[in-house]
Design a protein around this motif. Structure first.
Motif, PDB file in Angstrom:
ATOM      1  N   SER A 353       0.315  -1.298  -0.061  1.00  0.00           N
ATOM      2  CA  SER A 353       0.259  -0.045  -0.033  1.00  0.00           C
ATOM      3  C   SER A 353       0.744   1.588   0.359  1.00  0.00           C
ATOM      4  O   SER A 353       0.715   1.949   0.644  1.00  0.00           O
ATOM      5  CB  SER A 353      -1.193   0.165   1.066  1.00  0.00           C
ATOM      6  OG  SER A 353      -1.361  -0.998   1.516  1.00  0.00           O
ATOM      7  N   GLU A 354       1.038   1.706  -1.207  1.00  0.00           N
ATOM      8  CA  GLU A 354       2.254   2.639  -1.089  1.00  0.00           C
ATOM      9  C   GLU A 354       0.976   3.771  -1.431  1.00  0.00           C
ATOM     10  O   GLU A 354      -0.183   3.895  -2.512  1.00  0.00           O
ATOM     11  CB  GLU A 354       2.838   2.865  -2.596  1.00  0.00           C
ATOM     12  CG  GLU A 354       4.154   4.318  -2.600  1.00  0.00           C
ATOM     13  CD  GLU A 354       4.169   4.338  -3.818  1.00  0.00           C
ATOM     14  OE1 GLU A 354       4.495   3.503  -4.471  1.00  0.00           O
ATOM     15  OE2 GLU A 354       4.521   5.502  -4.608  1.00  0.00           O
ATOM     16  N   THR A 355       1.308   5.011  -0.314  1.00  0.00           N
ATOM     17  CA  THR A 355       0.254   5.504  -0.350  1.00  0.00           C
ATOM     18  C   THR A 355      -0.297   6.532  -1.968  1.00  0.00           C
ATOM     19  O   THR A 355      -1.414   7.012  -2.126  1.00  0.00           O
ATOM     20  CB  THR A 355       0.130   7.085   0.649  1.00  0.00           C
ATOM     21  OG1 THR A 355       0.710   6.060   2.135  1.00  0.00           O
ATOM     22  CG2 THR A 355      -0.471   7.947   1.249  1.00  0.00           C
ATOM     23  N   CYS A 356       0.592   7.063  -2.822  1.00  0.00           N
ATOM     24  CA  CYS A 356       0.641   7.772  -3.873  1.00  0.00           C
ATOM     25  C   CYS A 356      -0.364   7.144  -5.047  1.00  0.00           C
ATOM     26  O   CYS A 356      -0.828   7.707  -5.631  1.00  0.00           O
ATOM     27  CB  CYS A 356       2.248   7.929  -4.529  1.00  0.00           C
ATOM     28  SG  CYS A 356       2.879   8.652  -4.117  1.00  0.00           S
ATOM     29  N   CYS A 357      -0.178   5.698  -4.765  1.00  0.00           N
ATOM     30  CA  CYS A 357      -1.151   4.729  -5.366  1.00  0.00           C
ATOM     31  C   CYS A 357      -2.966   5.254  -4.981  1.00  0.00           C
ATOM     32  O   CYS A 357      -3.620   5.451  -6.239  1.00  0.00           O
ATOM     33  CB  CYS A 357      -0.785   3.208  -5.069  1.00  0.00           C
ATOM     34  SG  CYS A 357       0.381   2.359  -5.843  1.00  0.00           S
ATOM     35  N   THR A 401       2.341   8.939   5.674  1.00  0.00           N
ATOM     36  CA  THR A 401       3.374   7.851   5.171  1.00  0.00           C
ATOM     37  C   THR A 401       3.760   8.038   4.178  1.00  0.00           C
ATOM     38  O   THR A 401       3.546   8.239   2.503  1.00  0.00           O
ATOM     39  CB  THR A 401       2.422   6.749   5.352  1.00  0.00           C
ATOM     40  OG1 THR A 401       1.123   6.693   4.908  1.00  0.00           O
ATOM     41  CG2 THR A 401       1.752   6.517   7.408  1.00  0.00           C
ATOM     42  N   TYR A 402       5.081   6.673   3.850  1.00  0.00           N
ATOM     43  CA  TYR A 402       5.258   6.290   2.561  1.00  0.00           C
ATOM     44  C   TYR A 402       4.217   4.618   2.574  1.00  0.00           C
ATOM     45  O   TYR A 402       2.876   4.425   1.767  1.00  0.00           O
ATOM     46  CB  TYR A 402       6.035   6.224   2.364  1.00  0.00           C
ATOM     47  CG  TYR A 402       6.920   5.562   0.562  1.00  0.00           C
ATOM     48  CD1 TYR A 402       6.437   4.579   0.520  1.00  0.00           C
ATOM     49  CD2 TYR A 402       7.943   6.544   0.529  1.00  0.00           C
ATOM     50  CE1 TYR A 402       6.999   4.933  -0.965  1.00  0.00           C
ATOM     51  CE2 TYR A 402       8.801   6.167  -0.351  1.00  0.00           C
ATOM     52  CZ  TYR A 402       8.338   5.046  -1.828  1.00  0.00           C
ATOM     53  OH  TYR A 402       8.461   5.845  -2.738  1.00  0.00           O
ATOM     54  N   PHE A 403       4.673   3.419   3.043  1.00  0.00           N
ATOM     55  CA  PHE A 403       4.196   2.335   2.897  1.00  0.00           C
ATOM     56  C   PHE A 403       3.035   2.618   4.193  1.00  0.00           C
ATOM     57  O   PHE A 403       3.354   3.352   5.311  1.00  0.00           O
ATOM     58  CB  PHE A 403       4.786   0.958   3.513  1.00  0.00           C
ATOM     59  CG  PHE A 403       5.779   1.137   1.817  1.00  0.00           C
ATOM     60  CD1 PHE A 403       5.474   1.119   0.613  1.00  0.00           C
ATOM     61  CD2 PHE A 403       7.133   1.148   2.110  1.00  0.00           C
ATOM     62  CE1 PHE A 403       5.667   0.739  -0.717  1.00  0.00           C
ATOM     63  CE2 PHE A 403       8.209   1.170   0.576  1.00  0.00           C
ATOM     64  CZ  PHE A 403       7.347   1.268  -0.931  1.00  0.00           C
ATOM     65  N   TRP A 422       9.676  12.210   0.236  1.00  0.00           N
ATOM     66  CA  TRP A 422       9.011  11.188  -0.213  1.00  0.00           C
ATOM     67  C   TRP A 422       8.090  11.581  -1.439  1.00  0.00           C
ATOM     68  O   TRP A 422       7.870  12.773  -1.491  1.00  0.00           O
ATOM     69  CB  TRP A 422       8.883  10.170  -0.286  1.00  0.00           C
ATOM     70  CG  TRP A 422       9.142   9.764   1.339  1.00  0.00           C
ATOM     71  CD1 TRP A 422      10.674   9.876   1.657  1.00  0.00           C
ATOM     72  CD2 TRP A 422       9.264   9.599   2.833  1.00  0.00           C
ATOM     73  NE1 TRP A 422      11.470  10.043   2.821  1.00  0.00           N
ATOM     74  CE2 TRP A 422      10.348   9.151   3.626  1.00  0.00           C
ATOM     75  CE3 TRP A 422       7.572   8.922   3.776  1.00  0.00           C
ATOM     76  CZ2 TRP A 422       9.898   8.495   4.786  1.00  0.00           C
ATOM     77  CZ3 TRP A 422       7.646   8.409   4.137  1.00  0.00           C
ATOM     78  CH2 TRP A 422       8.696   8.402   5.251  1.00  0.00           C
ATOM     79  N   CYS A 423       8.069  10.613  -2.529  1.00  0.00           N
ATOM     80  CA  CYS A 423       7.282  11.155  -3.709  1.00  0.00           C
ATOM     81  C   CYS A 423       5.740  11.087  -2.466  1.00  0.00           C
ATOM     82  O   CYS A 423       4.320  11.596  -3.215  1.00  0.00           O
ATOM     83  CB  CYS A 423       7.409   9.524  -4.642  1.00  0.00           C
ATOM     84  SG  CYS A 423       7.166   8.392  -3.833  1.00  0.00           S
ATOM     85  N   CYS A 424       4.917  10.120  -1.861  1.00  0.00           N
ATOM     86  CA  CYS A 424       3.915  10.505  -1.080  1.00  0.00           C
ATOM     87  C   CYS A 424       4.331  11.580  -0.109  1.00  0.00           C
ATOM     88  O   CYS A 424       3.423  11.686   0.620  1.00  0.00           O
ATOM     89  CB  CYS A 424       4.152   9.148   0.386  1.00  0.00           C
ATOM     90  SG  CYS A 424       3.590   8.046  -1.107  1.00  0.00           S
ATOM     91  N   THR A 425       5.135  12.784  -0.277  1.00  0.00           N
ATOM     92  CA  THR A 425       5.250  13.469   1.122  1.00  0.00           C
ATOM     93  C   THR A 425       4.248  14.308  -0.064  1.00  0.00           C
ATOM     94  O   THR A 425       4.015  15.459   0.342  1.00  0.00           O
ATOM     95  CB  THR A 425       7.198  14.236   1.399  1.00  0.00           C
ATOM     96  OG1 THR A 425       7.407  13.366   1.838  1.00  0.00           O
ATOM     97  CG2 THR A 425       6.616  15.303   1.751  1.00  0.00           C
TER      98      THR A 425
END
Ligand SMILES: [Zn+2]
Length: 656
Positions: A353-357, A401-403, A422-425
């Motif tokens: 579960s990468e948050t960006c997804c 979060t990231y994952f 990060w990407c998710c940031t």
């Protein structure tokens, strides 16, 4: 999230589109649901959306978990310094920087090869622009305007439309375009700056944003002009974000067909072709590389009516949400799709579960919903919104979060304010700014109520609908009309998939009962001032099996994933506030034995005892006289948790 302004062209507008007109009184209620088999009309020209979203400024959030999350996000956005994000953009344009560069992916040498430098500025520009659209707080417009002016200065100084923050300078894009070897994801990174400028143009009414953006697009048109189709497709083997989507957006904003042509060239045929033939070939692919491509397919379908783009995006959504997703609505392990038959091997990874997804899946979902307003899309939106997006933010610090790993005993790890990026940031800067964008939609002569979130919807001068609710703590919501004249429109209430029987009262009288889950209850009526709709959607405790393995389950209550709350055993006191991957080793390597459950799901549900706290249950574990407390996963922070339970697990094997 960019569609409201874009979708205005050719669509129904304002009060008339909702049929808000004084007429004689009549009342009826029906269930309606567009099935997935009903595809939108296939046209050779722009496709009209069946429904469209309201402007962000038409919807105010009222007190509740989403408003609180947005406020935390506001504090974070205001704490950041644009000049630090602009540092390398200015250097690459030949201008002196005005402040030191930030850390993490923005400058830390450890991450140099991924070439994400500058992605944060793009997300930040989007985040501030959306936040201004949602709140009209001028502090966010000032920041967006400042960044746009700085980027204009960079373009002027460099005498090119290109804007990058790569340490090698703008020449890295020459390397990418030449087909020579390079590392990382340069197109992914510059896409974020394109998207930031688009959002600034859409939400802040700054004409300079579109000027800078079109120059940037013109650079891309010229720079790629000599690439053969084969060379172009080879370039697309590397992650390139949503370049096809943003170019299609700029085509719609400007009418310049060269951008649509380039948007189509940015469509990765290796992904488009099989998906358009309903072939799921996603095993092993990087998840968040693919989703933005598919958003672009959907966007191009909206503009061209070309069937393959729609078929690919609708099939992708269906296969990912129905066969590849966890209970929280996210997917993947270590950022990649895995074979569906291997779910049991991947579910307990710390890197699911990468948050960006889900940031991207929600964009795709709302775009498809506008074409085909099926309650199934709105059901998924709700599931991922609570259990992944809302769950991703630290309630103490606003960091994200990231994952969101399913490993038993895992703990959410959040980015640091200025040393992660990060990407998710980056996507996190946008996620919590736009909670008011999908609560309501408008159709021809109708208002759709998709989410049960406290809010006010302004439908026009003197006409509004106020939603009051403590959902999900209490499974009911109330909508009250305030209007200076009688209005006729159909209110469509989503009867969620998780609710067996939903009940509607109007002005205190029982009006209709629905037993058709995942549908809309249609209330056609002439509405008067102070008319009140009460909507009861009873929830129950259920289990959801892992795809392909009924002995691995998650608990849910209504749409809310419940997690076992396991405390902080082995975690350094205070060390997890505003931390980052440095805590990873602490969480993962400290010996810890999570409790286990056994038996069959029906028995476990029978044994679960509700507590005095809403959405909270105690359930007996395999340890004598010991229970574990199930609480909403979205509220879990700073403690270990379990989301999936292997009912056949031997306790020792779960020791982590
Ligand atoms: Zn990410």
């Amino acid at each position: 999230m960019n569609q409201y302004a874009l979708s205005r062209r050719g669509l129904l507008k304002g009060m008339g589109s909702l049929g808000l007109a004084a007429v004689s009184s009549n009342v009826c209620a029906t269930n309606g649901n567009a099935s997935f088999a009903q595809e939108p009309e296939l046209a050779s020209s722009p496709v009209a959306r069946a429904v469209s979203s309201f402007a962000l400024s038409d919807v105010d959030l009222l007190d509740g978990p989403f408003l609180k999350a947005r406020i935390r996000s506001q504090h974070y956005l205001l704490s950041l310094e644009p000049d630090r994000m602009l540092h390398t953009f200015r250097i690459n344009a030949g201008l002196p920087p005005k402040a030191d560069v930030y850390g993490g992916w923005e400058s830390n040498p450890t991450w140099a090869e991924i070439h994400c430098h500058g992605h944060t500025l793009g997300h930040y520009l989007s985040g501030c622009s959306i936040m201004y659209g949602a709140t009209q707080d001028v502090r966010f417009k000032e920041r967006a305007d400042y960044i746009v002016a700085e980027l204009r200065d960079c373009q002027t100084a460099s005498k090119t439309g290109l804007l990058t923050a790569f340490p090698e300078g703008n020449s890295l894009m020459d390397t990418v375009l030449s087909g020579r070897k390079y590392t990382g994801v340069p197109w992914y990174t510059v896409h974020k700056v394109y998207a930031g400028l688009r959002d600034a143009s859409l939400y802040t009414s700054n004409p300079m944003a579109l000027e800078v953006l079109t120059k940037y697009c013109d650079w891309a048109v010229t720079a790629t002009a000599l690439l053969t189709d084969e060379q172009f497709q080879k370039m697309l083997d590397e992650e390139h974000g949503g370049m096809n989507e943003v170019l299609a957006d700029v085509y719609e904003m400007t009418g310049n067909v060269r951008y649509l042509t380039l948007a189509k060239r940015f469509c990765h045929q290796k992904i488009l072709d099989p998906l358009a033939k309903s072939r799921d070939h996603l095993d092993g692919l990087h998840a968040n590389t693919q989703i933005p491509k598919v958003i672009g397919f959907s966007r191009i379908y909206q503009q061209t009516g070309q069937r393959d783009y729609f078929a690919a995006s609708a099939f992708f959504w269906k296969t990912v949400t129905n066969t590849r997703s966890f209970a929280n609505g996210n997917h993947g392990d270590g950022e990649h799709f895995f074979p569906v038959v291997d779910f049991s091997e991947h579910v307990f990874s710390a890197k699911t579960s990468e948050t960006c997804c889900d940031y991207n899946m929600l964009k795709l979902t709302r775009m498809l919903f506008e074409l085909n307003p099926s309650a199934a899309y709105a059901d998924f939106y709700e599931r991922a919104l609570y259990n992944d997006i809302l769950a991703s933010q630290d309630p103490d610090t606003g960091m994200v979060t990231y994952f969101q790993g399913n490993r038993p005993g895992y703990m959410k790890l959040y980015c640091s304010p200025i040393d992660s990026f990060w990407c998710c940031t980056g996507t996190g800067m946008e996620n919590h700014a736009k909670y008011n964008d999908s609560i309501y939609f408008k159709g021809a002569h109708s208002v759709l109520v998709n989410l049960f979130i406290p809010s006010v919807l302004r439908l026009g001068p003197g006409v509004s609908l106020t939603q009051t609710t403590q959902f999900p703590d209490i499974a009911t919501t109330k909508l009250q009309w305030k209007t200076n004249r009688p209005v006729e429109t159909t209110v469509k209430l989503r009867h969620p998939h998780w609710c067996r029987t939903a009940t509607v009262k109007i002005n205190g009288k029982r009006f209709v009962e629905s037993r058709q889950a995942s549908s809309y209850i249609e209330l056609k009526r002439v509405w008067h001032d102070d008319d009140v709709i009460e909507f009861d959607v009873p929830m129950e405790l259920r289990t959801i099996p892992l795809p392909g393995n009924e002995r691995i389950i998650a608990f849910v209550y209504g749409p809310i994933v419940l997690a076992g709350a396991l405390g902080r055993e082995g975690i350094t006191p205070g060390g997890d506030l505003c931390v980052n991957e440095r805590l990873y080793g602490t969480v993962m390597n400290t010996p810890f034995s999570p409790p286990t459950l056994t038996g069959d799901p029906a028995t476990l549900i029978r044994l679960a005892k509700s507590t005095t706290q809403p959405l909270t249950f105690d359930i007996p574990t395999n340890r004598p006289s010991t229970t574990v407390r199930l609480v909403p996963y979205y509220k879990i922070a700073h403690e270990r948790y379990v989301t999936y339970w292997n009912l056949d697990a031997e306790e020792d094997r779960l020791r982590v």
